[in-house]
Design a protein around this motif. Structure first.
Motif, PDB file in Angstrom:
ATOM      1  N   PHE A  21      30.823  39.881  -4.714  1.00 41.32           N
ATOM      2  CA  PHE A  21      31.392  39.264  -3.508  1.00 41.32           C
ATOM      3  C   PHE A  21      30.382  39.309  -2.361  1.00 41.32           C
ATOM      4  CE2 PHE A  21      33.702  40.086   0.528  1.00 41.32           C
ATOM      5  CZ  PHE A  21      34.393  38.902   0.645  1.00 41.32           C
ATOM      6  N   LEU A  22      29.684  40.433  -2.228  1.00 38.08           N
ATOM      7  CA  LEU A  22      28.769  40.618  -1.104  1.00 38.08           C
ATOM      8  C   LEU A  22      27.423  39.935  -1.303  1.00 38.08           C
ATOM      9  CD1 LEU A  22      29.540  44.371  -0.368  1.00 38.08           C
ATOM     10  CD2 LEU A  22      30.104  42.420   1.094  1.00 38.08           C
ATOM     11  N   SER A  23      27.203  39.322  -2.464  1.00 42.46           N
ATOM     12  CA  SER A  23      25.918  38.670  -2.676  1.00 42.46           C
ATOM     13  C   SER A  23      25.782  37.417  -1.808  1.00 42.46           C
ATOM     14  CB  SER A  23      25.723  38.325  -4.151  1.00 42.46           C
ATOM     15  OG  SER A  23      26.649  37.339  -4.528  1.00 42.46           O
ATOM     16  N   ASP A  24      26.879  36.935  -1.229  1.00 41.06           N
ATOM     17  CA  ASP A  24      26.797  35.887  -0.218  1.00 41.06           C
ATOM     18  C   ASP A  24      26.818  36.567   1.152  1.00 41.06           C
ATOM     19  OD1 ASP A  24      27.277  33.993   1.725  1.00 41.06           O
ATOM     20  OD2 ASP A  24      28.692  32.832   0.510  1.00 41.06           O
ATOM     21  N   PRO A  25      25.698  36.481   1.901  1.00 42.47           N
ATOM     22  CA  PRO A  25      25.602  37.233   3.156  1.00 42.47           C
ATOM     23  C   PRO A  25      26.554  36.763   4.250  1.00 42.47           C
ATOM     24  CG  PRO A  25      23.689  35.821   2.872  1.00 42.47           C
ATOM     25  CD  PRO A  25      24.476  35.717   1.605  1.00 42.47           C
ATOM     26  N   LEU A  32      11.843  41.911 -13.162  1.00 42.95           N
ATOM     27  CA  LEU A  32      12.911  42.840 -12.798  1.00 42.95           C
ATOM     28  C   LEU A  32      14.220  42.059 -12.657  1.00 42.95           C
ATOM     29  CD1 LEU A  32      10.965  44.920 -10.156  1.00 42.95           C
ATOM     30  CD2 LEU A  32      11.906  45.809 -12.286  1.00 42.95           C
ATOM     31  N   PRO A  33      15.349  42.737 -12.795  1.00 48.95           N
ATOM     32  CA  PRO A  33      16.623  42.027 -12.607  1.00 48.95           C
ATOM     33  C   PRO A  33      16.682  41.428 -11.204  1.00 48.95           C
ATOM     34  CG  PRO A  33      16.989  44.338 -13.207  1.00 48.95           C
ATOM     35  CD  PRO A  33      15.526  44.166 -13.038  1.00 48.95           C
ATOM     36  N   SER A  34      17.404  40.337 -11.047  1.00 49.73           N
ATOM     37  CA  SER A  34      17.582  39.766  -9.710  1.00 49.73           C
ATOM     38  C   SER A  34      18.399  40.753  -8.871  1.00 49.73           C
ATOM     39  CB  SER A  34      18.308  38.434  -9.800  1.00 49.73           C
ATOM     40  OG  SER A  34      19.658  38.651 -10.148  1.00 49.73           O
ATOM     41  N   ILE A  69      26.788  48.270  -6.512  1.00 53.28           N
ATOM     42  CA  ILE A  69      26.381  48.650  -5.163  1.00 53.28           C
ATOM     43  C   ILE A  69      26.126  47.403  -4.307  1.00 53.28           C
ATOM     44  CG2 ILE A  69      25.310  50.798  -5.953  1.00 53.28           C
ATOM     45  CD1 ILE A  69      22.616  49.457  -5.601  1.00 53.28           C
ATOM     46  N   ASN A  70      26.053  47.611  -3.005  1.00 49.50           N
ATOM     47  CA  ASN A  70      25.825  46.515  -2.065  1.00 49.50           C
ATOM     48  C   ASN A  70      24.453  45.876  -2.314  1.00 49.50           C
ATOM     49  OD1 ASN A  70      25.236  45.008   0.346  1.00 49.50           O
ATOM     50  ND2 ASN A  70      26.871  46.139   1.336  1.00 49.50           N
ATOM     51  N   PRO A  71      24.404  44.524  -2.459  1.00 46.67           N
ATOM     52  CA  PRO A  71      23.122  43.860  -2.737  1.00 46.67           C
ATOM     53  C   PRO A  71      22.042  44.150  -1.685  1.00 46.67           C
ATOM     54  CG  PRO A  71      24.937  42.326  -3.026  1.00 46.67           C
ATOM     55  CD  PRO A  71      25.531  43.584  -2.477  1.00 46.67           C
ATOM     56  N   THR A  72      22.439  44.379  -0.435  1.00 46.96           N
ATOM     57  CA  THR A  72      21.410  44.643   0.583  1.00 46.96           C
ATOM     58  C   THR A  72      20.643  45.940   0.278  1.00 46.96           C
ATOM     59  OG1 THR A  72      23.026  45.745   1.999  1.00 46.96           O
ATOM     60  CG2 THR A  72      22.583  43.432   2.458  1.00 46.96           C
ATOM     61  N   THR A  73      21.292  46.856  -0.419  1.00 51.01           N
ATOM     62  CA  THR A  73      20.620  48.093  -0.816  1.00 51.01           C
ATOM     63  C   THR A  73      19.509  47.807  -1.833  1.00 51.01           C
ATOM     64  OG1 THR A  73      22.702  49.258  -0.481  1.00 51.01           O
ATOM     65  CG2 THR A  73      21.023  50.416  -1.745  1.00 51.01           C
ATOM     66  N   VAL A  74      19.787  46.882  -2.756  1.00 49.50           N
ATOM     67  CA  VAL A  74      18.773  46.499  -3.746  1.00 49.50           C
ATOM     68  C   VAL A  74      17.617  45.789  -3.045  1.00 49.50           C
ATOM     69  CG1 VAL A  74      18.302  45.187  -5.842  1.00 49.50           C
ATOM     70  CG2 VAL A  74      20.518  46.319  -5.551  1.00 49.50           C
ATOM     71  N   GLN A 101       7.951  33.109  -5.593  1.00 49.14           N
ATOM     72  CA  GLN A 101       8.920  32.203  -4.976  1.00 49.14           C
ATOM     73  C   GLN A 101       9.815  31.536  -6.017  1.00 49.14           C
ATOM     74  OE1 GLN A 101       8.730  32.009  -1.462  1.00 49.14           O
ATOM     75  NE2 GLN A 101      10.800  31.212  -1.760  1.00 49.14           N
ATOM     76  N   GLY A 102      11.102  31.749  -5.892  1.00 49.71           N
ATOM     77  CA  GLY A 102      12.058  31.079  -6.763  1.00 49.71           C
ATOM     78  C   GLY A 102      12.131  31.617  -8.187  1.00 49.71           C
ATOM     79  N   LYS A 103      11.251  32.589  -8.507  1.00 52.69           N
ATOM     80  CA  LYS A 103      11.243  33.091  -9.880  1.00 52.69           C
ATOM     81  C   LYS A 103      11.727  34.526  -9.986  1.00 52.69           C
ATOM     82  CE  LYS A 103       7.736  30.041 -11.787  1.00 52.69           C
ATOM     83  NZ  LYS A 103       6.294  29.829 -11.781  1.00 52.69           N
ATOM     84  N   GLY A 104      11.704  35.243  -8.870  1.00 51.68           N
ATOM     85  CA  GLY A 104      12.197  36.603  -8.892  1.00 51.68           C
ATOM     86  C   GLY A 104      11.108  37.635  -8.675  1.00 51.68           C
TER      87      GLY A 104
END
Lengths: 293, 134
Positions: A176-180, B38-40, B50-55, B72-75
């Motif tokens: 859900f949070l992947s959309d900022p 690496l994983p996206s 976990i929160n994506p911003t942490t990653v 760019q665009g590939k990860g």
């Protein structure tokens, strides 16, 4: 930056008891905020006022820019809320309620409907009233997530969930949070969930909002310092500049928990050991009720 | 893609730092190869719950230390050069860490030999047997 949730001087009194006491709070869009505090701190009442589900005694609150108490249906449809108690109509079948939601919410994710049965393990043909407490909770969470809301508000989402369901919830909240542009507020007692999901933390104690900060700020600025008691006695006034949350003066060693270690003069830190605190200890130090622990 | 990172919420170490450290140690142990994708952010956040911003923060940290390269665009990919940093920078970084370790350990009352023994044991944990013996 847009504000998704806002309160000014918000108050709620029940008789002579003040449940929520002059809360000023602004939540920027894109925040994942954990709302913490002991039982009876006023968390649920605060959330319910913000959602316009219970009247305010004083002050005002807004949700996605609209006044909470007169929330237009279009705005309401962009917010999903899961209460601590089940609010779903018990006489409806799971599948009926699901179809009902599909028509009600513009962003409804039809692709998630099958997950309600496969992932969340909620039988589609049962009536809501026949579901177990855990199933009702999972169903309510699955419905809220399938609404794909801009703002998701969860009151104690982890309570009543088994370990596997909690993991699924964490995974789906991460998605859900992947959309900022999406924002989340969740009240909880489960500290590890806070660390996993929250970008910000709001702490309530006895009706008051005692802290609202990025999680990292709390983790970096609150420190436990240990020093010889003699040194503590000499430099007491210096340490007080950082706001003392907890103090334990022993014969030889003194331990002090400081709210804002960056406010201390450098010389005060030179002969102390400095430890980071697990989140659980941070919250215990921040609420006044902590003396009983 | 699962890169099998272990994180421990409530340990007192911020999660983004734990992730960065885990990626580094996976690399040292050979679980991650140079050039490997690496994983996206989204995948890893979902995997770990976990929160994506942490990653994002963890990947930023690794990119700053040039252990990770973004295309760019590939990860994000594990850096492939043997020495991602310039020789001077490598020297500087290790010196700074050694300096901090020396200060902290002496302050905690460790003797010089004890400090070296701790470092040695950490190295042994990270490197395959043969290398640490030589």
């Amino acid at each position: 930056m847009k504000t998704v949730l806002q309160s000014n001087g918000l108050e709620r009194r029940f008789g002579d008891k003040t449940a929520v006491d002059r809360v000023d709070w602004q939540l920027p869009q894109g925040t994942a905020c954990a709302l913490l505090g002991p039982n009876g701190a006023g968390k649920s009442t605060l959330l319910r006022m913000l959602l316009g589900l219970t009247p305010v005694s004083a002050g005002e609150c807004r949700l996605l820019g609209a006044s909470s108490w007169t929330l237009p249906p279009e705005t309401r449809a962009r917010v999903a809320f899961v209460a601590e108690q089940n609010l779903l109509p018990s006489w409806m079948r799971v599948s009926e309620l699901m179809h009902f939601h599909r028509r009600l919410y513009p962003n409804w994710r039809q692709d998630r409907e099958k997950e309600i049965q496969t992932l969340w393990e909620v039988p589609l043909e049962s009536k809501v009233g026949q579901l177990s407490k855990g199933q009702q909770r999972r169903f309510a969470l699955a419905l809220a997530l399938a609404q794909d809301p801009e703002l998701l508000i969860l009151d104690e989402p982890g309570s009543g969930l088994d370990v596997a369901a909690r993991r699924l919830l964490l995974k789906q909240l991460a998605d859900f949070l992947s959309d900022p542009n999406r924002s989340l507020v969740f009240s909880t007692h489960i500290v590890t969930d806070v660390e996993r999901i929250a970008s910000h933390v709001a702490v309530m104690d006895q009706g008051t909002l005692v802290a609202f900060e990025p999680l990292e700020t709390l983790q970096e600025q609150i420190r436990r310092l240990r020093m010889p008691t003699e040194l503590w006695k000499q430099n007491k006034s210096q340490f007080e500049q950082g706001e003392i949350l907890k103090l334990d003066v022993g014969d030889l060693a003194t331990t002090v928990v400081i709210r804002n270690v960056t406010k201390l003069p450098q010389e005060a830190l030179s002969a102390t050991e400095s430890f980071s605190l697990p989140l659980e200890d941070i919250f215990l130090a921040m609420v006044r009720g902590s003396e009983r622990a | 893609m699962n890169i099998q990172l272990h994180i421990n919420p409530n340990s007192g170490t911020p999660l983004y730092r734990q992730i960065a450290d885990e990626v580094k140690s996976a690399f040292l142990r050979g679980y991650l190869k140079p050039g490997q994708k690496l994983p996206s952010v989204r995948e890893l956040a979902s995997q770990l719950g976990i929160n994506p911003t942490t990653v994002v923060k963890a990947y930023d940290l690794l990119a700053n230390e040039r252990l990770l390269i973004r295309r760019q665009g590939k990860g994000a990919f594990v850096a492939d050069g043997q020495q991602p940093l310039l020789p001077g920078e490598r020297q500087e970084q290790v010196q700074e860490l050694a300096h901090r370790l020396a200060i902290e350990a002496l302050r905690l009352g460790f003797g010089p030999q004890e400090i070296l023994a701790e470092v040695q044991s950490e190295i042994q944990k990270l490197l395959p047997k043969k290398e640490s013996e030589s």
